[in-house]
Design a protein around this motif. Structure first.
Motif: not given
Length: 415
Positions: A35-59
């Motif tokens: 639970q808590g903060a997570w960091r997500g990454l979307l791969r746009l191409n072979d050399s580039l990733e887009l980060p975004f923030e996630l949160a999970y509270d168990g539910q």
């Protein structure tokens, strides 16, 4: 043996059906994930990733975009896999749980053909681009921006709004353009380098830039996996765009608009219908794939509920891809559920500005989704507002809220 194979095949088909876009899915509550903060990454191409923030509270899971929180619908696909469906746009993640700290999968935009981006996420990372540190320098709050500055045919202006926290280097931002804003962006400004991103379920935006010796910013803007352009910016506290009510207008000889489009029940709606006669009407030109339209829809619904008894009507002309009634029925159901829209919607045509302009030939063009056409009780067009600067733009959004409310109230008291 034959019966065992048949039974296994039957079980496999059931599992695959449950994993289809329309298949029934069971709610999942997996307490083994951290639970808590997570960091997500979307791969746009072979050399580039887009980060975004996630949160999970168990539910529940949330995507964090600056001040925005997007609650995900979480469904089970199996003992160690799940689907996250995003509201409004209907895009989704198919995810495999590797362990309690890591997820892997893909983001699927089902409104586009074969549009998938690899995805991964890791727990315990409460940042977007890098750990929080004190800012080494300051950053002006308002900038004049030029996108595609080296390509005059496709160049367009913008205004950047930055808010830098000197204690953490966290940067909150939005870019305004003449067709709308780029919503909630978040990132950092460190060692004269800017990084910003946003993911809202429809658009995946990534901005990078480096401050130059003359104080300007020069960088790149990426949208999804297919599109990118350069941008440059100069600090300018007086930066502004052309007024949004000057960009679209009626052609000479017109003072009204007219149309007739079907709703999801198969009935044609037009401004000549009794429902709209003698009313103040806002005609919303929009599409379900458009984040700015989502922001505008929330505001129009708020004002529709506030002023309906006094004589306000709102009707959404929805331009969609694909343009078919079965798809539109699903879209309408989703928008009414996720945004609470109660005003009428019709399917007006494909998601294309030229096609939209042909469907409303009394207008000079359709420059932007959304566009709002405000009509008085006599059916005359009083204002056309192109684009939409949403809540991510702060004071600009609040000013438009007040301006629109004043115009509605003025038109309601007119006879």
């Amino acid at each position: 043996m034959r019966y065992t194979i048949l039974a296994s095949l039957f079980s496999f088909l059931i599992l695959m059906a449950c994993q289809s876009e329309q298949g029934p899915l069971a709610p999942i509550k997996d307490k083994s994930l951290e639970q808590g903060a997570w960091r997500g990454l979307l791969r746009l191409n072979d050399s580039l990733e887009l980060p975004f923030e996630l949160a999970y509270d168990g539910q529940s899971w949330e995507i964090i975009n600056g001040e925005e929180r997007i609650l995900l619908q979480v469904d089970s696909l199996g003992p160690d896999s799940m689907r996250w469906t995003l509201p409004v746009f209907g895009t989704y993640f198919n995810i495999k749980q590797l362990n309690r700290h890591q997820l892997r999968g893909e983001w699927v935009n089902s409104q586009k053909e074969d549009y998938r981006l690899p995805f991964k996420a890791e727990a315990g990372q409460a940042f977007r681009f890098g750990p929080k540190t004190a800012a080494q320098s300051s950053l002006a709050k308002k900038w004049a921006v030029q996108f595609s500055p080296q390509d005059s045919a496709n160049s367009y202006p913008g205004v950047a709004l930055f808010e830098l926290d000197p204690q953490t280097s966290i940067l909150k931002a939005s870019f305004m353009t003449e067709t709308g804003d780029y919503r909630y962006l978040a990132g950092e400004f460190k060692r004269e380098r800017l990084q910003l991103s946003a993911f809202d379920g429809a658009h995946a935006f990534l901005f990078t830039a480096q401050r130059q010796g003359d104080g300007s910013l020069w960088g790149q803007f990426y949208s999804g996996k297919h599109w990118s352009t350069y941008w440059r910016a100069q600090p300018n506290p007086k930066a502004q765009l052309r007024p949004m009510d000057s960009l679209s207008f009626l052609k000479e000889g017109y003072e009204k608009i007219s149309f007739s489009f079907p709703n999801s029940q198969g009935d044609s709606l037009s401004l000549e219908d009794e429902r709209f006669e003698g009313k103040v009407v806002i005609v919303q030109i929009m599409g379900s794939w458009c984040p700015n339209c989502m922001d505008e829809s929330r505001l129009l619904e708020e004002y529709y509920r506030r002023y309906r008894k006094e004589g306000l009507e709102v009707i959404a002309l929805s331009y969609e891809l694909p343009k078919d009634m079965d798809n539109f029925k699903q879209i309408e159901k989703r928008l009414r559920t996720d945004l609470g829209i109660s005003y009428p919607m019709v399917l007006a045509g494909p998601a294309d500005k030229k096609a939209a302009a042909k469907s409303l030939p009394m207008l000079n063009h359709i420059l932007s989704f959304p566009t709002a056409i405000i009509i008085d009780r006599q059916g005359k067009v009083r204002k056309i507002h192109t684009g939409f600067n949403g809540p991510g733009t702060g004071d600009y959004y609040e000013e438009y809220r007040e301006e629109l409310a004043q115009l509605i109230e003025q038109l309601l008291v007119e006879q």
